[in-house]
Design a protein around this motif. Structure first.
Motif, short mmCIF file in Angstrom:
data_model
loop_
_atom_site.label_atom_id
_atom_site.label_comp_id
_atom_site.label_asym_id
_atom_site.label_seq_id
_atom_site.Cartn_x
_atom_site.Cartn_y
_atom_site.Cartn_z
N MET A 217 6.03 -15.62 51.10
CA MET A 217 6.45 -16.98 50.14
C MET A 217 5.39 -17.69 49.98
O MET A 217 4.22 -17.62 50.73
CB MET A 217 7.23 -17.98 51.17
N VAL A 218 5.26 -18.21 48.77
CA VAL A 218 4.11 -19.25 48.52
C VAL A 218 4.58 -20.76 48.43
O VAL A 218 4.13 -21.26 49.31
CB VAL A 218 3.50 -18.53 47.19
N ASP A 219 5.31 -20.95 47.35
CA ASP A 219 5.47 -22.45 47.39
C ASP A 219 6.79 -22.77 47.96
O ASP A 219 6.82 -23.86 48.58
CB ASP A 219 6.02 -22.70 45.76
N GLY A 220 7.63 -21.94 48.39
CA GLY A 220 8.79 -22.44 49.10
C GLY A 220 9.85 -23.01 48.55
O GLY A 220 10.62 -23.72 49.30
N THR A 221 9.78 -23.23 47.29
CA THR A 221 10.75 -24.07 46.47
C THR A 221 11.56 -23.46 45.20
O THR A 221 11.95 -24.01 44.35
CB THR A 221 9.94 -25.31 45.88
N GLY A 222 11.37 -22.03 45.30
CA GLY A 222 11.92 -21.18 44.13
C GLY A 222 11.28 -21.20 42.67
O GLY A 222 11.84 -20.97 41.71
N MET A 223 10.08 -21.65 42.66
CA MET A 223 9.13 -21.83 41.60
C MET A 223 8.46 -20.27 41.30
O MET A 223 8.18 -20.15 40.33
CB MET A 223 8.31 -22.91 41.64
N CYS A 224 7.81 -19.83 42.51
CA CYS A 224 6.69 -19.06 42.17
C CYS A 224 7.40 -17.52 42.01
O CYS A 224 6.88 -16.53 41.49
CB CYS A 224 5.71 -18.83 43.30
N GLY A 225 8.53 -17.23 42.72
CA GLY A 225 9.06 -15.65 42.53
C GLY A 225 8.76 -14.84 43.43
O GLY A 225 9.26 -13.85 43.52
N ALA A 226 7.69 -15.30 44.42
CA ALA A 226 7.07 -14.34 45.41
C ALA A 226 8.15 -13.75 46.08
O ALA A 226 8.10 -12.66 46.87
CB ALA A 226 6.16 -14.77 46.05
N CYS A 227 9.01 -14.50 46.68
CA CYS A 227 10.01 -14.31 47.71
C CYS A 227 11.49 -13.61 47.34
O CYS A 227 12.18 -13.44 47.79
CB CYS A 227 10.34 -15.34 48.66
N ARG A 228 11.29 -12.89 46.13
CA ARG A 228 12.57 -12.47 45.68
C ARG A 228 13.10 -11.25 46.02
O ARG A 228 12.03 -10.50 46.70
CB ARG A 228 12.23 -12.39 44.02
N ALA A 238 14.40 -15.97 48.72
CA ALA A 238 14.61 -16.11 50.23
C ALA A 238 14.36 -17.48 50.54
O ALA A 238 15.03 -18.15 51.23
CB ALA A 238 13.70 -15.28 50.99
N CYS A 239 13.47 -18.48 49.96
CA CYS A 239 13.20 -19.81 50.23
C CYS A 239 14.33 -20.60 49.88
O CYS A 239 14.25 -21.69 50.71
CB CYS A 239 11.78 -20.09 49.61
N VAL A 240 15.09 -20.48 48.76
CA VAL A 240 15.93 -21.64 48.31
C VAL A 240 17.46 -20.95 48.43
O VAL A 240 18.36 -21.59 48.95
CB VAL A 240 15.73 -22.17 47.05
#
Ligand SMILES: Cc1cc2nc3c(=O)[nH]c(=O)nc-3n(C[C@H](O)[C@H](O)[C@H](O)COP(=O)(O)OP(=O)(O)OC[C@H]3O[C@@H](n4cnc5c(N)ncnc54)[C@H](O)[C@@H]3O)c2cc1C
Ligand code: FES
Length: 281
Positions: A217-228, A238-240
């Motif tokens: 995870m990077v931003d944790g707010t659904g903006m960066c897409g890292a945790c898809r 995953a973060c949102v």
């Protein structure tokens, strides 16, 4: 600034921090996490809330030392401060009266699952918890698991002959008794490959299986897409949308594992993240 109120060493390279963070403590729910930035040049790193005190305004999390940020964090002392704590993030775990719930935990999941167990117990579920650790020395937090579970099954490799049962073996034994001794839900907060194994074991029996997914995870707010990750063929973050997901709906496990393992080094493999069911974690 977020002051550290208490610090405890739970085992080799495992620490619990209690931090004053009243706004997070006021809203925290089981299964949620926070993102920490240690100092002005720090990375954003997520940690699951292992406890909180809404009145006292504090939150707890347990971490394993695996890399630069957690190494630095392990050196912090009571009275030191953390630059930023953001949370609570993610959706809470789904808690209801299910019946018999089997929970699998390893690594930091041993501590991070406790609020979920407590909430499940509060809804009158019968709980069997399977806990996996590389050895007894690195098995921390057993008392809390016992407090909120009807039965705790331990899977460690140092049982005398160097070969203990795997958590997946313990689950297999329980599944063999199903549906005579029914299992109504499985919840896992453990290494990625063990969660995959769990999903494939429960799939044919159609036992609802919920996993706490922890992609990068990077931003944790659904903006960066890292945790898809792929859920029913759709990109989910995953973060949102998580971190808890229906395991039977998750796709592309090989991609998830490849992405996770691409950052893992020998240091990580030495930690209790390693589930012993494959060479990856
Ligand atoms: C929702 C969520 C909850 C988590 N809860 C906990 C917890 O309660 N306790 C705990 O010890 N760990 C937890 N983690 C993992 C923790 O965030 C990583 O161990 C930490 O970021 C490692 O940082 P590092 O700089 O020490 O190590 P690094 O050397 O940067 O990384 C070591 C390993 O940690 C993983 N990692 C690194 N950065 C991140 C990141 N930004 N997001 C996710 N994983 C990362 C990588 O797979 C990497 O292989 C959680 C991760 C997620 C996504
Ligand atoms: S961490 Fe950026 S979308 Fe989830």
């Amino acid at each position: 600034m977020f002051p550290i109120i208490a610090k405890e060493e739970l085992g080799p390279s495992v620490f619990r921090l209690r931090v004053r963070a009243p706004l997070i403590a006021a809203k925290a729910q089981p299964g949620q996490f926070l993102i920490v930035v240690l100092d002005e040049k720090g990375e954003r790193v997520p940690f699951t809330l292992s406890d909180w005190d809404a009145e006292g305004g504090t939150v707890d999390f347990v971490f394993l030392v695996v890399g630069p940020t957690t190494e630095k964090m392990a050196r912090l002392q009571v009275g030191d401060t953390i630059a930023h704590c953001v949370g609570p993030l993610g959706r809470p775990s789904h808690v209801d009266t299910f019946g018999h719930v089997v929970c699998l935990v390893s690594g930091y999941g041993i501590a991070a699952m406790v609020p979920v167990l407590r909430a499940l117990k509060g809804k009158d579920n019968q709980i069997t918890t399977i806990v996996q650790a590389p050895d007894k020395k690195r098995l921390f937090g057993l008392e809390a698991l016992k407090e909120w579970s009807d039965k705790v099954l331990v899977a460690t490799s140092d049982n005398g002959n160097g070969k203990g049962p795997l958590a997946s073996d313990q689950l297999r034994h329980l599944l063999a008794e199903h549906p005579n001794q029914p299992i109504h839900r499985v919840v896992a907060m453990c290494s990625l490959c063990l969660m995959w194994v769990v999903t494939e074991l429960t799939r044919p029996l159609r036992i609802p299986t919920f996993l706490h997914m922890t992609p990068i995870m990077v931003d944790g707010t659904g903006m960066c897409g890292a945790c898809r990750l792929q859920v029913e063929g759709t990109n989910r973050f995953a973060c949102v949308h998580g971190p808890e997901f229906d395991g039977h709906k998750i796709g592309s496990w090989d991609v998830l594992l490849a992405r996770r393992c691409s950052y893992a080094d020998e240091n990580v493999l030495q930690q209790s993240y390693s589930c012993r069911t494959c060479s990856q974690w």
